[in-house]
Write a protein that holds these residues in place. Structure first.
Motif, short mmCIF file in Angstrom:
data_model
loop_
_atom_site.label_atom_id
_atom_site.label_comp_id
_atom_site.label_asym_id
_atom_site.label_seq_id
_atom_site.Cartn_x
_atom_site.Cartn_y
_atom_site.Cartn_z
N ALA A 16 -7.74 -2.75 5.66
CA ALA A 16 -8.95 -2.66 6.47
C ALA A 16 -8.84 -3.56 7.71
CB ALA A 16 -10.18 -3.04 5.66
N SER A 17 -8.15 -4.68 7.59
CA SER A 17 -7.98 -5.58 8.73
C SER A 17 -7.12 -4.95 9.83
CB SER A 17 -7.37 -6.91 8.30
OG SER A 17 -6.08 -6.70 7.74
N ASN A 18 -6.36 -3.92 9.48
CA ASN A 18 -5.54 -3.20 10.46
C ASN A 18 -6.17 -1.85 10.82
OD1 ASN A 18 -3.65 -5.23 10.44
ND2 ASN A 18 -2.33 -4.25 8.96
N GLY A 19 -7.40 -1.64 10.43
CA GLY A 19 -8.09 -0.38 10.75
C GLY A 19 -7.94 0.68 9.68
N GLY A 20 -7.40 0.34 8.53
CA GLY A 20 -7.20 1.30 7.46
C GLY A 20 -8.37 1.37 6.51
N PRO A 21 -8.30 2.25 5.51
CA PRO A 21 -9.43 2.47 4.61
C PRO A 21 -9.50 1.57 3.38
CG PRO A 21 -7.73 4.07 4.16
CD PRO A 21 -7.24 3.24 5.33
N ILE A 22 -8.50 0.74 3.13
CA ILE A 22 -8.48 -0.03 1.88
C ILE A 22 -8.88 -1.48 2.14
CG2 ILE A 22 -7.05 -0.80 -0.04
CD1 ILE A 22 -5.39 1.71 0.32
N PRO A 23 -10.02 -1.91 1.57
CA PRO A 23 -10.51 -3.28 1.80
C PRO A 23 -9.89 -4.29 0.83
CG PRO A 23 -12.14 -2.09 0.57
CD PRO A 23 -11.01 -1.12 0.84
N ALA A 34 2.26 -2.07 -6.86
CA ALA A 34 3.26 -2.42 -7.87
C ALA A 34 2.81 -2.03 -9.28
CB ALA A 34 3.54 -3.92 -7.82
N ASN A 35 1.49 -2.15 -9.58
CA ASN A 35 1.06 -1.82 -10.93
C ASN A 35 0.57 -0.38 -11.07
OD1 ASN A 35 -1.61 -1.73 -10.11
ND2 ASN A 35 -2.13 -3.75 -10.89
N GLY A 36 0.68 0.42 -10.01
CA GLY A 36 0.40 1.84 -10.11
C GLY A 36 -1.02 2.26 -9.77
N ASP A 37 -1.88 1.33 -9.37
CA ASP A 37 -3.24 1.69 -8.97
C ASP A 37 -3.26 2.50 -7.68
OD1 ASP A 37 -4.33 0.46 -11.18
OD2 ASP A 37 -4.68 -1.43 -10.14
N ILE A 38 -2.28 2.25 -6.82
CA ILE A 38 -2.09 3.02 -5.60
C ILE A 38 -0.75 3.73 -5.74
CG2 ILE A 38 -1.74 2.91 -3.10
CD1 ILE A 38 -3.46 0.40 -3.05
N PRO A 39 -0.73 5.06 -5.69
CA PRO A 39 0.55 5.77 -5.83
C PRO A 39 1.41 5.55 -4.59
CG PRO A 39 -1.20 7.30 -5.29
CD PRO A 39 -1.86 5.98 -5.51
N THR A 40 2.69 5.35 -4.82
CA THR A 40 3.61 5.13 -3.70
C THR A 40 4.87 5.97 -3.86
OG1 THR A 40 4.66 3.24 -4.80
CG2 THR A 40 2.83 2.75 -3.30
N PHE A 53 -3.53 10.78 -1.24
CA PHE A 53 -4.29 9.68 -1.82
C PHE A 53 -5.30 9.14 -0.81
CE2 PHE A 53 -4.88 5.15 -2.77
CZ PHE A 53 -5.44 5.26 -4.03
N ILE A 54 -4.90 9.06 0.45
CA ILE A 54 -5.81 8.60 1.50
C ILE A 54 -6.96 9.59 1.65
CG2 ILE A 54 -6.02 7.94 3.92
CD1 ILE A 54 -4.22 6.14 2.09
N ASP A 55 -6.65 10.88 1.64
CA ASP A 55 -7.69 11.91 1.72
C ASP A 55 -8.67 11.79 0.56
OD1 ASP A 55 -6.51 12.89 4.01
OD2 ASP A 55 -5.43 14.48 2.96
N GLN A 56 -8.13 11.50 -0.62
CA GLN A 56 -8.96 11.35 -1.82
C GLN A 56 -9.89 10.14 -1.68
OE1 GLN A 56 -6.61 10.75 -5.34
NE2 GLN A 56 -8.29 11.22 -6.71
N LEU A 57 -9.40 9.05 -1.09
CA LEU A 57 -10.22 7.87 -0.88
C LEU A 57 -11.36 8.13 0.10
CD1 LEU A 57 -7.73 4.88 -0.48
CD2 LEU A 57 -9.33 5.27 -2.33
N LEU A 58 -11.08 8.91 1.12
CA LEU A 58 -12.05 9.13 2.19
C LEU A 58 -13.01 10.27 1.93
CD1 LEU A 58 -9.68 8.60 5.24
CD2 LEU A 58 -11.24 6.95 4.17
N THR A 59 -12.75 11.09 0.91
CA THR A 59 -13.62 12.22 0.59
C THR A 59 -14.71 11.76 -0.37
OG1 THR A 59 -11.75 13.72 0.80
CG2 THR A 59 -13.69 14.55 -0.35
N PRO A 60 -15.98 11.96 0.02
CA PRO A 60 -17.05 11.56 -0.90
C PRO A 60 -17.05 12.42 -2.15
CG PRO A 60 -17.93 12.67 1.04
CD PRO A 60 -16.46 12.54 1.24
#
Length: 66
Positions: A16-23, A34-40, A53-60
């Motif tokens: 979020a500090s760089n303008g992204g969606p993840i705070p 690393a623990n799999g909460d965010i797929p990479t 995954f980003i689309d999923q985060l931003l879709t209500p």
């Protein structure tokens, strides 16, 4: 995250500090990846997050009525 045609995003661009969606903090986003909460996807030594995954985060969430 300005280019809508990107399919993979590097972890720092999602902060979020760089303008992204993840705070999360920088350490937090790397720990979640690393623990799999965010797929990479690993390419070489770098990790990227897929655009779905980003689309999923931003879709209500859709409301499911009775």
């Amino acid at each position: 995250m300005e280019n809508k045609n990107e399919r993979l995003f590097d972890l720092p661009s999602l902060l979020a500090s760089n303008g992204g969606p993840i705070p999360l903090s920088r350490a937090g986003i790397y720990a979640a990846a690393a623990n799999g909460d965010i797929p990479t996807v690993k390419i070489g030594r770098r990790r990227f997050v897929p655009s779905w995954f980003i689309d999923q985060l931003l879709t209500p969430p859709s409301s499911q009525g009775a």
